[in-house]
Design a protein around this motif. Structure first.
Motif, PDB file in Angstrom:
ATOM      1  N   ASP A  85      -2.436 -21.437  12.835  1.00  0.00           N
ATOM      2  CA  ASP A  85      -3.035 -21.338  14.291  1.00  0.00           C
ATOM      3  C   ASP A  85      -4.618 -21.188  14.206  1.00  0.00           C
ATOM      4  O   ASP A  85      -4.965 -20.435  13.621  1.00  0.00           O
ATOM      5  CB  ASP A  85      -2.393 -20.378  14.923  1.00  0.00           C
ATOM      6  CG  ASP A  85      -0.830 -20.807  15.257  1.00  0.00           C
ATOM      7  OD1 ASP A  85      -0.435 -22.042  15.166  1.00  0.00           O
ATOM      8  OD2 ASP A  85      -0.254 -20.038  16.115  1.00  0.00           O
ATOM      9  N   GLY A  86      -5.460 -21.963  14.967  1.00  0.00           N
ATOM     10  CA  GLY A  86      -6.774 -21.683  14.859  1.00  0.00           C
ATOM     11  C   GLY A  86      -7.496 -22.546  13.957  1.00  0.00           C
ATOM     12  O   GLY A  86      -8.638 -22.603  14.058  1.00  0.00           O
ATOM     13  N   GLN A  87      -6.618 -23.451  13.067  1.00  0.00           N
ATOM     14  CA  GLN A  87      -7.479 -23.898  12.188  1.00  0.00           C
ATOM     15  C   GLN A  87      -7.882 -25.365  12.567  1.00  0.00           C
ATOM     16  O   GLN A  87      -7.477 -26.170  13.646  1.00  0.00           O
ATOM     17  CB  GLN A  87      -6.321 -24.419  11.152  1.00  0.00           C
ATOM     18  CG  GLN A  87      -7.216 -25.463   9.924  1.00  0.00           C
ATOM     19  CD  GLN A  87      -5.893 -25.508   8.584  1.00  0.00           C
ATOM     20  OE1 GLN A  87      -4.993 -25.188   8.772  1.00  0.00           O
ATOM     21  NE2 GLN A  87      -6.417 -26.025   7.809  1.00  0.00           N
ATOM     22  N   THR A  88      -9.288 -25.769  12.356  1.00  0.00           N
ATOM     23  CA  THR A  88      -9.710 -27.198  12.942  1.00  0.00           C
ATOM     24  C   THR A  88      -9.350 -28.183  12.035  1.00  0.00           C
ATOM     25  O   THR A  88      -9.267 -28.288  10.919  1.00  0.00           O
ATOM     26  CB  THR A  88     -11.176 -26.968  12.737  1.00  0.00           C
ATOM     27  OG1 THR A  88     -11.764 -25.691  13.513  1.00  0.00           O
ATOM     28  CG2 THR A  88     -11.948 -28.107  13.366  1.00  0.00           C
ATOM     29  N   VAL A  89      -8.947 -29.221  12.823  1.00  0.00           N
ATOM     30  CA  VAL A  89      -8.527 -30.517  12.228  1.00  0.00           C
ATOM     31  C   VAL A  89      -9.038 -31.656  13.093  1.00  0.00           C
ATOM     32  O   VAL A  89      -9.740 -31.524  14.129  1.00  0.00           O
ATOM     33  CB  VAL A  89      -6.766 -30.612  12.438  1.00  0.00           C
ATOM     34  CG1 VAL A  89      -6.261 -29.611  11.635  1.00  0.00           C
ATOM     35  CG2 VAL A  89      -6.336 -30.415  13.755  1.00  0.00           C
ATOM     36  N   ARG A  90      -8.738 -32.898  12.629  1.00  0.00           N
ATOM     37  CA  ARG A  90      -9.312 -33.975  13.294  1.00  0.00           C
ATOM     38  C   ARG A  90      -7.913 -35.103  13.541  1.00  0.00           C
ATOM     39  O   ARG A  90      -7.070 -34.907  12.805  1.00  0.00           O
ATOM     40  CB  ARG A  90     -10.264 -35.010  12.695  1.00  0.00           C
ATOM     41  CG  ARG A  90     -11.603 -34.189  12.713  1.00  0.00           C
ATOM     42  CD  ARG A  90     -12.661 -34.900  12.170  1.00  0.00           C
ATOM     43  NE  ARG A  90     -12.549 -35.972  11.188  1.00  0.00           N
ATOM     44  CZ  ARG A  90     -13.151 -37.311  11.041  1.00  0.00           C
ATOM     45  NH1 ARG A  90     -14.287 -37.336  11.732  1.00  0.00           N
ATOM     46  NH2 ARG A  90     -12.955 -38.337  10.099  1.00  0.00           N
ATOM     47  N   VAL A  91      -7.760 -35.637  14.797  1.00  0.00           N
ATOM     48  CA  VAL A  91      -6.736 -36.308  15.177  1.00  0.00           C
ATOM     49  C   VAL A  91      -7.265 -37.800  15.505  1.00  0.00           C
ATOM     50  O   VAL A  91      -8.394 -37.875  16.280  1.00  0.00           O
ATOM     51  CB  VAL A  91      -5.915 -35.821  16.415  1.00  0.00           C
ATOM     52  CG1 VAL A  91      -4.794 -36.707  16.753  1.00  0.00           C
ATOM     53  CG2 VAL A  91      -5.168 -34.558  15.956  1.00  0.00           C
TER      54      VAL A  91
END
Length: 122
Positions: A85-91
């Motif tokens: 939770d809170g981790q930055t990702v890209r979609v």
């Protein structure tokens, strides 16, 4: 223009145990052609923050809230992803992919806000 790539099965489908997955359906392995298409559409990514990760249908469901405030998406992958939770990702919604620390994963989008529009050509 196609909205999805290699979309064959309408629902999430867990991998049969105990074999190693060899499927390229959405939510399973990322095919090299799929990876190349993602590289050809670099404007299609949205940055977001992981809000939830939960086991679902023999895989994992990830909820990502977009940093732009546009909304959120839910995506399914056939194996547990190392996400917090809170981790930055890209979609990339157009080509159903989730990028974590530079590594792209083929996901099944369960919901989202739609594709990023193509940039205007000069």
């Amino acid at each position: 223009m196609a909205q999805h790539v290699m979309e064959r099965r309408p629902t999430t489908a867990p991998c049969p145990a105990p074999t190693v997955c060899d499927r390229y359906d959405t939510g399973h392995l990322l095919h090299p052609v799929h990876a190349r298409m993602l590289g050809n559409r670099p404007w299609g990514w949205r940055e977001g923050t992981v809000r939830a990760v939960r086991p679902v249908d023999g895989g994992v469901e990830v909820v990502v809230e977009y940093l732009t405030g546009e909304g959120a998406c839910r995506a399914w992958h056939h194996t547990a992803l190392d996400l917090a939770d809170g981790q930055t990702v890209r979609v990339h919604e157009q080509y159903h992919a989730l990028e974590v620390s530079g590594a792209a994963f083929n996901v099944r989008l369960l919901s989202g806000v739609g594709c990023v529009p193509e940039p205007a050509r000069r």
